[in-house]
Each structure stands twice: as C-alpha cells, then as structure tokens.
Scaffold this active site. Structure first.
Site, PDB file in Angstrom:
ATOM      1  N   HIS A  53       0.740  -1.212  -0.022  1.00 26.25           N
ATOM      2  CA  HIS A  53       0.049  -0.042   0.114  1.00 26.25           C
ATOM      3  C   HIS A  53       0.930   1.029   0.036  1.00 26.25           C
ATOM      4  CE1 HIS A  53      -3.895  -1.968   1.760  1.00 26.25           C
ATOM      5  NE2 HIS A  53      -3.411  -2.616   0.833  1.00 26.25           N
ATOM      6  N   GLU A  55       0.942   3.926   1.884  1.00 27.66           N
ATOM      7  CA  GLU A  55       1.501   4.188   3.269  1.00 27.66           C
ATOM      8  C   GLU A  55       2.767   3.424   3.455  1.00 27.66           C
ATOM      9  OE1 GLU A  55      -3.043   4.186   3.843  1.00 27.66           O
ATOM     10  OE2 GLU A  55      -1.770   3.422   2.556  1.00 27.66           O
ATOM     11  N   CYS A  83      -6.178   1.943   5.926  1.00 26.09           N
ATOM     12  CA  CYS A  83      -6.710   0.474   6.446  1.00 26.09           C
ATOM     13  C   CYS A  83      -6.260   0.202   7.676  1.00 26.09           C
ATOM     14  CB  CYS A  83      -6.633  -0.466   5.545  1.00 26.09           C
ATOM     15  SG  CYS A  83      -4.530  -1.116   5.455  1.00 26.09           S
ATOM     16  N   CYS A  86      -2.221  -0.299   7.451  1.00 26.43           N
ATOM     17  CA  CYS A  86      -1.442   0.683   7.320  1.00 26.43           C
ATOM     18  C   CYS A  86      -1.497   1.576   8.741  1.00 26.43           C
ATOM     19  CB  CYS A  86      -1.839   1.564   6.286  1.00 26.43           C
ATOM     20  SG  CYS A  86      -1.711   0.729   4.721  1.00 26.43           S
TER      21      CYS A  86
END
Length: 151
Positions: A53, A55, A83, A86
């Site tokens: 992801h 992040e 999420c 993260c």
C-alpha cells in the site's frame, strides 16, 4: 507556486492509476522544512504484494532514507483513509501527524471500522486531520473503479 503535500500525494495516486493500481498516494513530510522525505503510490499488483500500500511503501522508503526504524516528528499525507494494516504501521513508525483525503467507510480503520488509533492497545496515535482534498481523492477513486466496471 509550490504544490502542497496532498497535491504530491494526489500525483502519486494518479501515477498508481496509470499503472493499473488502485489510485492511492502517500507522502511523508518533514514539517520543519516542508521537505518530502518519501513518496509512493500503491504497487500491490505490480509487486504481487498485498502489503504494498502507498503508506507502507512511503514508510519503508522514509525509514531507509533516514536510516532509522521510526519517523517521529514527520507527517504522513495520504489520499485515502488508511486501512488497519497501514494504521498499525503508522503507529509503529511513530508518525507525528496523519492527514488523509477521502473517507473509506468499507476498508478504513481510522474514522471507520476498528478506529485503530482509539484502541487501548494502540501504542502511539498520531494527530489526525481528515478531509484534506477529499473530493479530488474520491473523484480519482470513483473514476478508476467506474472505468474497471465498464471495461
């Protein structure tokens, strides 16, 4: 005129969309001098890595660039509400402030779902600022998924 950190994050999201990734972008900024320490967009498909992801990739890059495992005093700008995975990484990295754009009622874990940073088991919670360029971030996501449904 210089771009804002969220504009850089949006550019990362646009680049992710061009790669066929869900358009989420993130930048990590040193607020002392407004320098971008790291920037990334989603790369889960490209890397065949469900943890890739935006992040997570930005945190990994910032840690590598600074030669440290934590990022105290730094700020993270991300185009979509993080999420749970993260949010956990943000906490462990000791990010100072989290700025995010679009809400994610289905998969978000900051203002929705488990509300990760509000849990007693959370070791570090950043200051949180939501709704930053939310309409632009949401528009990118809507366009991306609409194109996928039509194609």
């Amino acid at each position: 005129m210089t771009k804002t950190p969220m504009e850089y994050a949006l550019a990362e999201a646009e680049a992710a969309a061009r790669r066929g990734e869900v358009p989420v972008g993130a930048v990590i900024v040193d607020p002392a001098d407004r320098r971008i320490v790291a920037a990334a967009g989603n790369r889960t498909r490209e890397l065949n890595d469900p943890t890739a992801h935006a992040e997570i990739l930005a945190i990994r890059s910032a840690c590598a660039a600074l030669g440290q495992e934590r990022l105290p005093g730094l700020d993270l700008y991300v185009t979509l509400e993080p999420c749970a995975m993260c949010a956990g990484a943000i906490s462990f990295a000791r990010i100072r402030r989290l700025y995010y754009g679009a809400e994610d009622p289905k998969g978000g874990a900051v203002g929705h779902g488990p509300r990760f940073f509000a849990q007693a088991t959370c070791h570090h919670a950043p200051e949180i600022y939501d709704g930053i360029a939310a309409s632009a971030a949401a528009a990118l996501l809507r366009a991306f998924f609409e194109e996928r449904r039509q194609g």
